[in-house]
Design a protein around this motif. Structure first.
Motif, PDB file in Angstrom:
ATOM      1  N   ALA A  74       0.832  -1.189   0.000  1.00  0.00           N
ATOM      2  CA  ALA A  74       0.000   0.000   0.000  1.00  0.00           C
ATOM      3  C   ALA A  74       0.873   1.247   0.000  1.00  0.00           C
ATOM      4  O   ALA A  74       0.595   2.222  -0.708  1.00  0.00           O
ATOM      5  N   ASP A  75       1.933   1.218   0.793  1.00  0.00           N
ATOM      6  CA  ASP A  75       2.867   2.340   0.821  1.00  0.00           C
ATOM      7  C   ASP A  75       3.556   2.493  -0.524  1.00  0.00           C
ATOM      8  O   ASP A  75       3.802   3.610  -0.988  1.00  0.00           O
ATOM      9  N   LYS A  76       3.881   1.351  -1.152  1.00  0.00           N
ATOM     10  CA  LYS A  76       4.547   1.392  -2.460  1.00  0.00           C
ATOM     11  C   LYS A  76       3.634   2.030  -3.498  1.00  0.00           C
ATOM     12  O   LYS A  76       4.062   2.873  -4.292  1.00  0.00           O
ATOM     13  N   ALA A  77       2.349   1.638  -3.501  1.00  0.00           N
ATOM     14  CA  ALA A  77       1.405   2.186  -4.467  1.00  0.00           C
ATOM     15  C   ALA A  77       1.247   3.686  -4.281  1.00  0.00           C
ATOM     16  O   ALA A  77       1.177   4.448  -5.246  1.00  0.00           O
ATOM     17  N   GLU A  78       1.212   4.123  -3.017  1.00  0.00           N
ATOM     18  CA  GLU A  78       1.098   5.554  -2.734  1.00  0.00           C
ATOM     19  C   GLU A  78       2.327   6.293  -3.226  1.00  0.00           C
ATOM     20  O   GLU A  78       2.226   7.392  -3.788  1.00  0.00           O
ATOM     21  N   ALA A  79       3.497   5.675  -3.056  1.00  0.00           N
ATOM     22  CA  ALA A  79       4.736   6.301  -3.524  1.00  0.00           C
ATOM     23  C   ALA A  79       4.748   6.387  -5.042  1.00  0.00           C
ATOM     24  O   ALA A  79       5.194   7.381  -5.624  1.00  0.00           O
ATOM     25  N   ASN A  80       4.235   5.372  -5.715  1.00  0.00           N
ATOM     26  CA  ASN A  80       4.192   5.369  -7.177  1.00  0.00           C
ATOM     27  C   ASN A  80       3.290   6.493  -7.697  1.00  0.00           C
ATOM     28  O   ASN A  80       3.595   7.160  -8.685  1.00  0.00           O
ATOM     29  N   GLN A  81       2.142   6.696  -7.024  1.00  0.00           N
ATOM     30  CA  GLN A  81       1.227   7.744  -7.454  1.00  0.00           C
ATOM     31  C   GLN A  81       1.816   9.125  -7.283  1.00  0.00           C
ATOM     32  O   GLN A  81       1.540  10.041  -8.044  1.00  0.00           O
TER      33      GLN A  81
END
Length: 359
Positions: free
Chosen positions: A347-354
């Motif tokens: 979830a943190d990774k997806a937020e960082a990608n966005q």
């Protein structure tokens, strides 16, 4: 008008002007393309890749026989874009005698049973292959000096579970600090833990877990991984370092990945030592592989709505509802907490990608 003299005898003998023996170079653009068919190399020998050094590969062939030997190889041209890493089973042709100065050639790689990978960071989809065909990962952390990083261990666990590799954990330097609080972070995980102190290294216990397996050793710089490898494989000669007292960071001592054979009266195994890392990107990992590693929770999660994140705020999550109804025992609740913690990484990774520009 013609350049011929009308008085010339055109019926004369022109044998002196025969040019049939001349070889004319064909037009390169008109050449037929090279065939993509390659030799089958049916006589190729299968060997284990032990190390890679500047385009040369150390390969062991005839493993566990009287003719066992390590040879030096290069890669065939058709494999120039294919990664060849430690643990690969390579198909080798050419001079496989292993004599000094000889060089064989890798012409193919046998299908891998597992592949451990990492990316530069969580936003990088380009993966780096670390090792092939390992079935165990030994994660080495220190109880202190440097301080253990639970999140880094989480990342190792995610990478191992994604690759289908069984994780093990060794906590070193327990004479400097009690690791109990740190280890409580992993309650509920199916994770075998070894503890090691300077004067009490459980070499025999750890070694017994290596027999019959190919185990990749990973860990932060300065945690004592190379010291442990040297104790398990006395002939390894892996360089050891120290921890900077100002930054708390370990010094990189192992600069390359190498495969070493562990030998004991009870049997043998393979130790694959990797350089210490301070980060472990997971940009390549599929979160579904993490849930699949929690077998009993995965069965319950089949009743979750499509796209469920299984995190603590996930609506209508079958796992959370089962916990609220008291259907999960203490061990299952601990495993659910571990699962949610690992999934939170994504979830943190997806937020960082966005939040990353251009993504």
């Amino acid at each position: 008008m013609s350049w011929l003299d009308p008085d010339d005898d055109l019926d004369g003998d022109f044998e002196d002007f025969d040019e049939t023996s001349i070889r004319v170079r064909p037009n390169p653009k008109a050449n037929r393309p090279r065939t993509k068919r390659r030799p089958a190399h049916e006589d190729a020998q299968i060997g284990r890749v032990l190390g890679v050094d500047r385009g040369r590969f150390s390969v062991m062939i005839d493993e566990d026989t009287d003719d066992e030997r390590t040879i030096t190889t290069t890669r065939a041209r058709e494999l120039r874009r294919a990664p060849i890493v430690n643990g690969d089973q390579a198909r080798v042709v050419g001079d496989t005698s292993g004599d000094e100065g000889t060089l064989a050639r890798i012409v193919g790689i046998v299908e891998r049973t597992s592949l451990l990978r990492r990316s530069a960071d969580d936003t990088d989809q380009v993966e780096r292959v670390i090792v092939a065909n390992a079935d165990q990962m030994l994660i080495v952390v220190a109880a202190a000096d440097p301080e253990p990083r639970a999140r880094l261990v989480d990342r190792y666990l995610v990478a191992a579970l994604d690759a289908g590799i069984r994780p093990l954990l060794v906590v070193t330097k327990t004479d400097l600090a009690d690791p109990a609080q740190f280890l409580s972070h992993f309650d509920g995980l199916d994770l075998r833990v070894f503890t090691s102190a300077q004067e009490e290294m459980p070499i025999d216990e750890i070694g017994a877990a290596l027999i019959g397996h190919s185990t990749v050793f990973v860990g932060h710089s300065g945690v004592g991984k190379s010291t442990l490898v040297n104790a398990l494989v006395p002939s390894a000669g892996r360089a050891t370092g120290h921890v900077n007292q100002v930054t708390g960071r370990g010094r990189h001592t192992s600069s390359s990945t190498v495969s070493l054979r562990y030998v004991s009266p009870a049997g043998t195994g393979w130790v694959i030592d990797t350089p210490g890392v301070r980060s472990f990107g997971l940009g390549h990992v599929d979160p579904a592989n993490i849930l699949a590693s929690f077998t009993e929770l995965a069965e319950i999660a089949e009743n979750c709505p499509r796209g469920c994140t299984h995190l603590t705020d996930a609506p209508d999550c079958a796992l959370i509802e089962a916990a609220e109804r008291g259907e999960l025992g203490a061990a299952a609740l601990a495993r659910l907490d571990s699962l949610q913690r690992l999934l939170q990484t994504f979830a943190d990774k997806a937020e960082a990608n966005q939040g990353s520009p251009g993504r």
